[in-house]
Scaffold this active site. Structure first.
Site, PDB file in Angstrom:
ATOM      1  NE  ARG A 164      -2.918   0.397   3.346  1.00 20.30           N
ATOM      2  CZ  ARG A 164      -2.228   0.604   4.486  1.00 20.30           C
ATOM      3  NH1 ARG A 164      -1.495   1.694   4.634  1.00 20.30           N
ATOM      4  NH2 ARG A 164      -2.270  -0.277   5.463  1.00 20.30           N
TER       5      ARG A 164
ATOM      6  CE1 TYR B  91     -17.253  10.470 -15.455  1.00 22.72           C
ATOM      7  CE2 TYR B  91     -16.757  10.456 -13.117  1.00 22.72           C
ATOM      8  CZ  TYR B  91     -17.118   9.791 -14.270  1.00 22.72           C
ATOM      9  OH  TYR B  91     -17.353   8.443 -14.222  1.00 22.72           O
TER      10      TYR B  91
ATOM     11  CG  ASP C  87     -10.757  15.111 -14.722  1.00 17.66           C
ATOM     12  OD1 ASP C  87     -10.068  14.534 -15.582  1.00 17.66           O
ATOM     13  OD2 ASP C  87     -11.741  14.579 -14.165  1.00 17.66           O
TER      14      ASP C  87
ATOM     15  CE  LYS D  54     -13.443   6.979 -18.150  1.00 22.34           C
ATOM     16  NZ  LYS D  54     -13.807   8.236 -17.505  1.00 22.34           N
TER      17      LYS D  54
HETATM   18  C1  LIG Z   1     -14.306   8.610 -16.176  1.00 24.89           C
HETATM   19  C2  LIG Z   1     -13.935   9.929 -15.632  1.00 24.89           C
HETATM   20  C3  LIG Z   1     -13.654  10.116 -14.272  1.00 24.89           C
HETATM   21  C4  LIG Z   1     -13.772   8.991 -13.275  1.00 24.89           C
HETATM   22  O1  LIG Z   1     -12.817   8.032 -13.474  1.00 24.89           O
HETATM   23  P1  LIG Z   1     -13.012   6.462 -13.094  1.00 24.89           P
HETATM   24  O2  LIG Z   1     -11.760   5.854 -13.567  1.00 24.89           O
HETATM   25  O3  LIG Z   1     -14.231   6.002 -13.826  1.00 24.89           O
HETATM   26  O4  LIG Z   1     -13.216   6.415 -11.615  1.00 24.89           O
HETATM   27  C5  LIG Z   1     -13.260  11.369 -13.861  1.00 24.89           C
HETATM   28  N1  LIG Z   1     -13.175  12.401 -14.709  1.00 24.89           N
HETATM   29  C6  LIG Z   1     -13.462  12.273 -16.018  1.00 24.89           C
HETATM   30  C7  LIG Z   1     -13.356  13.455 -16.922  1.00 24.89           C
HETATM   31  C8  LIG Z   1     -13.862  11.043 -16.529  1.00 24.89           C
HETATM   32  O5  LIG Z   1     -14.166  10.923 -17.826  1.00 24.89           O
END
Ligand SMILES: *Cc1c(COP(=O)(O)O)cnc(C)c1O
Length: 385
Positions: A50, A102, A174, A199
């Protein structure tokens, strides 16, 4: 900063890219929870996974180098990364969020962090003048997405960072939609970058992961403490998958963007399409700012069909492009933000920020573009009522 001038090379050789023990050209999957100690207090750099794991560390060093930051952190999901970063805040603090933030980020603030006395305000980060008016003394951070989905709203990251820093805010970006290959928020003034690595960074729709990168030693120490204390770490195998995905980011993104630009042009010219949202189009309201701060318009497109087209029929008629949550994989995906990705945002707020029930979001994959366009065309034809 990376010792590699060119992004394509840094993606492959950045961070800790080979195994020091064997010379293996890929970082092994150190599938271990703990590490033998040579004596009391005599550790070989690791004590418990961890706290630290060599595979995860290689990924963390890589993302820090790619984003040009001080340190990187890998988490079990994008939301775990965002939750860890928000844990830097204290009770009584307020966070400003982009209006198209998001859905999961909105939800964790609205339904989880509210329990701890942390509040939020939806602010027009895409309009710096109106944005500044939202900064009250309790505001301690801002979360920016640019482009923010589903309307692909562009925020001037440098301008909003400058205003925010004047008021002592922590600037969190983000960068999921752009990746460091297309946009580098820390260089534009942000303090922290977060990613859903699920993504484009992973890129193959086969891993859920999150990353965070900070721009100072002080933030690095605090986030390392939170990561170890709250424990939402990414496992060794998923860390390996991400390193593997990131190696091909440049070639994938180049093709993704090429296809997205063609898809946006196709949709824009189509008689059945009412509106296309894509900051790579010259008449998009975000085009000028986006062109200044990012390499191109990215991959994500949203569009609306005109009256007389049934979007349910459109989704059901697609044969190649799949209806699914998520984005950023090699395969083309569509989704319906109002009932899928943004369903956790209440209907009145959705209406206010322009997330209509007719909106369709397209994550253009890297298939042959003619196949993608042919599928969209036939599904639009069959959606006509
Ligand atoms: C998918 C997404 C998240 C969340 O991420 P996870 O891996 O699904 O927890 C946060 N911000 C954006 C812009 C996203 O597309």
């Amino acid at each position: 900063m990376s010792k590699y001038q060119n992004a394509e090379t840094a993606l492959i050789h950045g961070g800790i890219s080979t195994d020091i023990h064997t010379g293996a050209v890929n970082i092994p999957i150190y599938q271990t929870s703990t590490y033998q100690q040579d004596g009391l207090g005599k550790m070989r750099g690791y004590e418990y996974s961890r706290t630290g794991n060599p595979t995860r560390e290689a990924l963390e060093a890589l993302i820090a180098e790619l984003e040009g930051g001080e340190a990187g952190f890998a988490f079990g999901s994008g939301m775990a990364a965002i939750t860890a970063v928000l844990s830097l805040l204290e009770s009584g603090d307020r966070v400003l969020i982009s209006s198209n933030v998001y859905g999961g980020t909105f939800r964790v603030l609205d339904k989880v962090f509210n329990h701890f006395g942390i509040t939020y305000t939806i602010a027009d980060t895409d309009d710096p003048a109106r944005y500044e008016a939202e900064i009250t003394p309790d505001v301690k951070a801002v979360i920016i997405e640019s482009p923010a989905n589903p309307l692909m709203t562009v925020t001037d990251i440098a301008a909003v960072s400058e205003i925010s820093h004047r008021h002592g805010l922590l600037v969190i970006v983000d960068n999921t939609f752009m990746t460091p290959y297309l946009q580098k928020p820390l260089a534009l003034g942000a303090d922290i970058v977060v990613h859903s690595a699920t993504k484009y960074l992973g890129g193959h729709s086969d891993v859920v992961a999150g990353l965070a990168v900070v721009n100072s030693k002080a933030l690095a120490e605090r986030l390392a403490f939170i990561q170890n204390s709250t424990g939402g770490v990414l496992g060794p195998f998923d860390s390996f998958l991400l390193i593997r995905g990131i190696k091909t980011l440049a070639v994938r993104m180049d093709r993704h963007v090429e296809n997205a630009e063609k898809a946006a042009a196709f949709l824009k010219a189509h008689d059945a399409v009412k509106k296309v949202y894509y900051p790579g189009l010259q008449d998009d309201p975000g085009y000028a700012v986006n062109s200044r701060q990012a390499k191109n318009g990215g991959v994500m497109i949203s569009f609306e069909l005109k009256e007389g087209y049934d979007i349910r029929k459109f989704f059901e008629s697609l044969e190649l492009v799949m209806l699914a949550e998520s984005l950023g994989g090699v395969e083309s995906l569509v989704c319906h933000p109002a009932t899928m990705t943004h369903a956790s945002i209440p209907a009145d707020i959705r209406a206010k920020v322009g997330i209509t029930d007719g909106l369709i979001r397209l994550s253009t994959g890297i298939e042959n573009i003619q196949d993608i366009l042919a599928d969209l065309a036939q599904a639009i034809d069959r959606a006509s009522v």
